[in-house]
Design an enzyme around this catalytic site. Structure first.
Site, PDB file in Angstrom:
ATOM      1  N   GLY A  12       0.831  -1.208   0.000  1.00 51.86           N
ATOM      2  CA  GLY A  12       0.000   0.000   0.000  1.00 51.86           C
ATOM      3  C   GLY A  12       0.855   1.242   0.000  1.00 51.86           C
ATOM      4  N   SER A  14       1.486   3.529  -2.541  1.00 49.95           N
ATOM      5  CA  SER A  14       1.356   4.585  -3.551  1.00 49.95           C
ATOM      6  C   SER A  14       0.704   5.854  -3.020  1.00 49.95           C
ATOM      7  CB  SER A  14       0.585   4.059  -4.767  1.00 49.95           C
ATOM      8  OG  SER A  14      -0.744   3.777  -4.424  1.00 49.95           O
ATOM      9  N   ARG A  15       0.045   5.770  -1.854  1.00 48.70           N
ATOM     10  CA  ARG A  15      -0.593   6.987  -1.334  1.00 48.70           C
ATOM     11  C   ARG A  15      -0.655   6.959   0.192  1.00 48.70           C
ATOM     12  NH1 ARG A  15      -6.867   5.643  -2.800  1.00 48.70           N
ATOM     13  NH2 ARG A  15      -6.533   3.488  -3.369  1.00 48.70           N
ATOM     14  N   ASN A  87       1.422  -2.208   5.378  1.00 47.16           N
ATOM     15  CA  ASN A  87       0.656  -0.975   5.539  1.00 47.16           C
ATOM     16  C   ASN A  87      -0.697  -1.003   4.825  1.00 47.16           C
ATOM     17  OD1 ASN A  87       0.296   2.102   5.805  1.00 47.16           O
ATOM     18  ND2 ASN A  87       0.347   1.790   3.590  1.00 47.16           N
ATOM     19  N   SER A 139      -4.185   0.516  13.654  1.00 48.79           N
ATOM     20  CA  SER A 139      -5.044   1.696  13.593  1.00 48.79           C
ATOM     21  C   SER A 139      -5.466   2.076  15.005  1.00 48.79           C
ATOM     22  CB  SER A 139      -6.294   1.387  12.762  1.00 48.79           C
ATOM     23  OG  SER A 139      -7.293   2.362  12.984  1.00 48.79           O
ATOM     24  N   TYR A 152     -13.336  -3.573  11.028  1.00 49.51           N
ATOM     25  CA  TYR A 152     -12.023  -2.987  10.752  1.00 49.51           C
ATOM     26  C   TYR A 152     -11.194  -2.941  12.035  1.00 49.51           C
ATOM     27  CZ  TYR A 152      -8.668   0.559   9.091  1.00 49.51           C
ATOM     28  OH  TYR A 152      -7.533   1.243   8.740  1.00 49.51           O
ATOM     29  N   ALA A 154     -11.549  -4.831  14.705  1.00 45.23           N
ATOM     30  CA  ALA A 154     -11.192  -6.191  15.118  1.00 45.23           C
ATOM     31  C   ALA A 154      -9.964  -6.679  14.346  1.00 45.23           C
ATOM     32  CB  ALA A 154     -12.366  -7.138  14.893  1.00 45.23           C
ATOM     33  N   LYS A 156      -7.689  -4.780  12.920  1.00 45.68           N
ATOM     34  CA  LYS A 156      -6.512  -4.001  13.303  1.00 45.68           C
ATOM     35  C   LYS A 156      -6.019  -4.368  14.709  1.00 45.68           C
ATOM     36  CE  LYS A 156      -5.746  -1.457   9.639  1.00 45.68           C
ATOM     37  NZ  LYS A 156      -4.451  -1.511   8.927  1.00 45.68           N
TER      38      LYS A 156
END
Lengths: 244, 90
Positions: A12, A14-15, A87, A139, A152, A154, A156
């Site tokens: 991940g 590129s941004r 990431n 996160s 999400y 859970a 993370k």
């Protein structure tokens, strides 16, 4: 003769935070293989921006067979992976009571399963070389509940458990595994969060400047580097003091 | 394709070299001696290291989750596993 530059793989990249990690690692002397899923052009431009230090690869976290091939391709085309930054992530919010099984499965599989599969592919090679460092990006929602992020969050939070156990599994061979929890970082991934909610989230930050992508990238680069040689199984919270 | 005796001999050398075993020579390892526990004393992390050593040595692809613990029972079982994956002699 100078030592060869170490190779890192950033998923991940590129941004957002990943992009800043790629830039920071390149500036610190790493050759950075990084992945993109949708935006090939952005990835290509980032690779150009950091000169010969960047190599983009296509990767979709949800493709279960791809992580093994990705690691092989990077090792063959770029070099032995010394640093791995997990990431990449997929965020989709929804109240738990309205979440379908498929939606739950997809978020857990992408965000937690994706980290698992990348670690599984890279770890044997790191063990063999008796050298390697992994940083998993979690996160804030892993430790500070947010409505709408049960799945999400859970996944993370699962990353933090994976990080600690894996650190115990591979530490004897000189491989380190740590996690970073970014606080609220204004990236595209959170652009859909209403401004009043952002304001509420950020109201507890101790540092007025908040968290920047570069600030998170600095923490990731530190944990990846030999400066953190005595640190494994830890979670570094980069939140401008929000949880202080 | 190398014969099974040659594969076994090479695997013994890889075990000693890749796993940095001290005080053990390749010839000290028996073909059927258990690699784990009371045998040679290897652990599951050693097995992962060996997997990569075998990939490099023989140019074969081994995915950790597709390899059962029985594969790493002894040098003989490991050699049989490797030989199954080697291309047939041209």
């Amino acid at each position: 003769m100078s030592a060869p530059r170490p190779v890192a793989l950033v998923t991940g990249g590129s941004r957002g935070i990943g992009r800043a990690v790629v830039q920071t690692l390149a500036a610190q002397g790493w050759i950075v293989a990084f992945t993109w899923r949708e935006r090939e052009e952005e990835a290509r431009r980032l690779a150009e921006e950091i000169g010969g230090a960047g190599r983009p690869f296509r990767f979709d976290l949800r493709d279960r067979a791809r992580a093994g091939d990705l690691v092989r391709e990077v090792e063959e085309q770029v070099g032995p992976i010394e640093g791995l930054v997990n990431n990449a992530g997929v965020r989709r919010d929804g109240l738990l009571a309205t979440l379908a099984d498929d939606g739950w499965d997809e978020l857990i599989d992408a965000n937690l399963g994706g980290v698992f599969r990348c670690c599984r592919a890279a770890v044997p090679r790191m063990l063999h070389r008796r050298r390697g460092s992994i940083v998993n990006v979690s996160s804030m929602t892993a430790v500070h509940g947010l409505a709408g992020q049960a799945a999400y969050g859970a996944a993370k939070a699962g990353i933090l458990g994976l990080t600690r156990s894996l650190a115990r599994e591979v530490g004897s061979r000189g491989v380190r595994v740590n996690a970073v929890i970014p606080g609220f970082v204004p990236t595209e991934m959170v652009a859909d969060i209403p401004p009043e909610r952002v304001k509420a989230l950020r109201s507890a930050e101790a540092l007025p400047a908040g968290v920047t992508t570069g600030g998170v990238a600095g923490a990731v680069a530190f944990l990846l580097s030999d400066a953190a040689a005595s640190i494994t199984g830890q979670t570094l919270v980069v939140d401008a003091g929000l949880l202080a | 394709m190398p014969d099974i005796t040659a594969v076994r001999a090479r695997i013994k050398t890889l075990i000693v070299e890749s796993l940095h075993l001290q005080g053990i020579a390749p010839a000290d390892i028996g073909d059927d001696q258990p690699l784990f526990g009371d045998g040679l004393g290897l652990d599951s992390v050693d097995a992962l290291e060996m997997m990569v050593a075998l990939e490099k040595e023989y140019g074969i692809r081994i995915d950790g989750h597709q390899v059962g613990k029985e594969t790493f029972t002894s040098v003989s079982t490991l050699a049989a596993f490797v030989q199954e994956r080697l291309p047939a002699a041209s």
